[in-house]
Design a protein around this motif. Structure first.
Motif, PDB file in Angstrom:
ATOM      1  N   ALA A 105       0.849  -1.196   0.000  1.00 32.23           N
ATOM      2  CA  ALA A 105       0.000   0.000   0.000  1.00 32.23           C
ATOM      3  C   ALA A 105       0.886   1.248   0.000  1.00 32.23           C
ATOM      4  O   ALA A 105       1.758   1.399   0.851  1.00 32.23           O
ATOM      5  N   THR A 106       0.662   2.109  -0.976  1.00 26.75           N
ATOM      6  CA  THR A 106       1.601   3.200  -1.252  1.00 26.75           C
ATOM      7  C   THR A 106       0.881   4.529  -1.450  1.00 26.75           C
ATOM      8  O   THR A 106      -0.194   4.584  -2.047  1.00 26.75           O
ATOM      9  N   THR A 107       1.503   5.579  -0.936  1.00 25.80           N
ATOM     10  CA  THR A 107       1.045   6.941  -1.177  1.00 25.80           C
ATOM     11  C   THR A 107       2.142   7.705  -1.901  1.00 25.80           C
ATOM     12  O   THR A 107       3.294   7.690  -1.465  1.00 25.80           O
ATOM     13  N   LEU A 108       1.787   8.338  -3.001  1.00 26.89           N
ATOM     14  CA  LEU A 108       2.737   9.088  -3.812  1.00 26.89           C
ATOM     15  C   LEU A 108       2.352  10.555  -3.896  1.00 26.89           C
ATOM     16  O   LEU A 108       1.180  10.905  -3.867  1.00 26.89           O
ATOM     17  N   VAL A 109       3.377  11.384  -4.045  1.00 28.96           N
ATOM     18  CA  VAL A 109       3.168  12.761  -4.480  1.00 28.96           C
ATOM     19  C   VAL A 109       3.665  12.832  -5.921  1.00 28.96           C
ATOM     20  O   VAL A 109       4.814  12.485  -6.202  1.00 28.96           O
ATOM     21  N   GLU A 110       2.785  13.250  -6.815  1.00 27.30           N
ATOM     22  CA  GLU A 110       3.133  13.344  -8.229  1.00 27.30           C
ATOM     23  C   GLU A 110       3.290  14.803  -8.637  1.00 27.30           C
ATOM     24  O   GLU A 110       2.358  15.604  -8.514  1.00 27.30           O
ATOM     25  N   LEU A 111       4.482  15.122  -9.101  1.00 28.44           N
ATOM     26  CA  LEU A 111       4.793  16.468  -9.590  1.00 28.44           C
ATOM     27  C   LEU A 111       4.850  16.415 -11.115  1.00 28.44           C
ATOM     28  O   LEU A 111       5.633  15.633 -11.677  1.00 28.44           O
ATOM     29  N   PRO A 112       4.042  17.204 -11.816  1.00 28.92           N
ATOM     30  CA  PRO A 112       4.064  17.171 -13.285  1.00 28.92           C
ATOM     31  C   PRO A 112       5.465  17.453 -13.824  1.00 28.92           C
ATOM     32  O   PRO A 112       6.176  18.347 -13.318  1.00 28.92           O
ATOM     33  N   GLY A 113       5.857  16.700 -14.840  1.00 24.91           N
ATOM     34  CA  GLY A 113       7.186  16.860 -15.403  1.00 24.91           C
ATOM     35  C   GLY A 113       7.447  18.267 -15.904  1.00 24.91           C
ATOM     36  O   GLY A 113       8.542  18.816 -15.719  1.00 24.91           O
ATOM     37  N   GLU A 114       6.443  18.859 -16.532  1.00 19.05           N
ATOM     38  CA  GLU A 114       6.608  20.222 -17.051  1.00 19.05           C
ATOM     39  C   GLU A 114       6.883  21.191 -15.907  1.00 19.05           C
ATOM     40  O   GLU A 114       7.748  22.067 -16.006  1.00 19.05           O
ATOM     41  N   GLY A 115       6.165  21.022 -14.795  1.00 14.28           N
ATOM     42  CA  GLY A 115       6.386  21.878 -13.643  1.00 14.28           C
ATOM     43  C   GLY A 115       7.768  21.684 -13.044  1.00 14.28           C
ATOM     44  O   GLY A 115       8.434  22.664 -12.648  1.00 14.28           O
TER      45      GLY A 115
END
Length: 230
Positions: A101-111
């Motif tokens: 069970a995993t929680t991620l923070v996703e940062l857009p590549g463009e950003g």
């Protein structure tokens, strides 16, 4: 409310960014949760995101035409992944799956790329870590070609221990969710062949085995022992 800035501050790849930049990164990021064995993204998908693990573990893998999955690496909390964040027009080279069970923070590549442009002092840190990843991958290829089975398995476990920190072989124990089957899958070996080697490391006090988990008791000691095998 989850503090995305606090999570991003744990990511070594973003260590060169000042606090205002991390706040900007958090503002454009999103939190995602995955169940055990739930796909995060598939090989070949056209995405460009930097993923930072807040909780849980993620396995990076490849699947052949017959559907057999080969685990390449397992990342733990604080680690980053996203093999197209620096090359947005390329498809994903590998797939990513929640190992637990995993929680991620996703940062857009463009950003992410915009932040590097706005805060160029972060480039040396990012490039150093990317080069470390490349060096590690080349070392694994070398291991497969030149080293004994004991050295190959030991060095892969050492690599897993090192990526939990910042690439250094420290003296504190490092534990990760890993079974003999996972190790055998990584190494392209049978479970029986892996078991014999793992027990040898355990008898030397270099590893501790628990249910579904492996602990490298002292990465520096394991590194020193592996040098005797070269």
């Amino acid at each position: 409310m989850t503090d995305l800035t606090a999570i991003l501050r744990t990511c070594p790849l973003l260590a060169g960014l000042p606090l205002p930049a991390l706040n900007e990164a958090a503002a454009m990021s999103r939190l995602r949760r995955f169940k055990v064995d739930e796909p995060i993204y598939a090989k070949g998908s056209m995405q460009s995101t930097l993923c930072v693990i807040a909780e849980g573990t993620v396995r990076i893998s490849s699947v052949n035409a017959a559907g057999r999955e080969a685990t390449l690496i397992i990342f733990d909390a604080g680690a980053w992944f996203g093999d197209t964040v620096f090359s947005p027009d390329m498809p994903r080279v590998y797939g990513a799956t929640a190992h637990e069970a995993t929680t991620l923070v996703e940062l857009p590549g463009e950003g992410f790329r915009q932040l590097l442009e706005a805060y160029p002092q972060a480039y040396p840190v990012a490039l150093d870590l990317v080069s470390r990843r490349l060096w590690a991958a080349m070392s694994i290829i070398e291991d497969d070609a030149l080293r004994s089975v004991d050295a190959r398995i030991g060095r892969r476990l050492l690599f897993l221990a090192q990526i939990q920190g910042e690439g250094e072989a420290g003296t504190q124990p490092v534990t990760f969710r890993l079974t003999r089957e996972h190790i055998a899958n990584m190494m392209g070996m049978t479970r029986q062949g892996v078991h014999k080697v793992i027990k040898g490391f355990e008898q030397r006090g270099l590893l501790r085995l628990d249910y579904g988990r492996v602990t490298v008791t002292c990465p520096r000691d394991l590194q020193g022992y592996l040098r005797t095998l070269d």
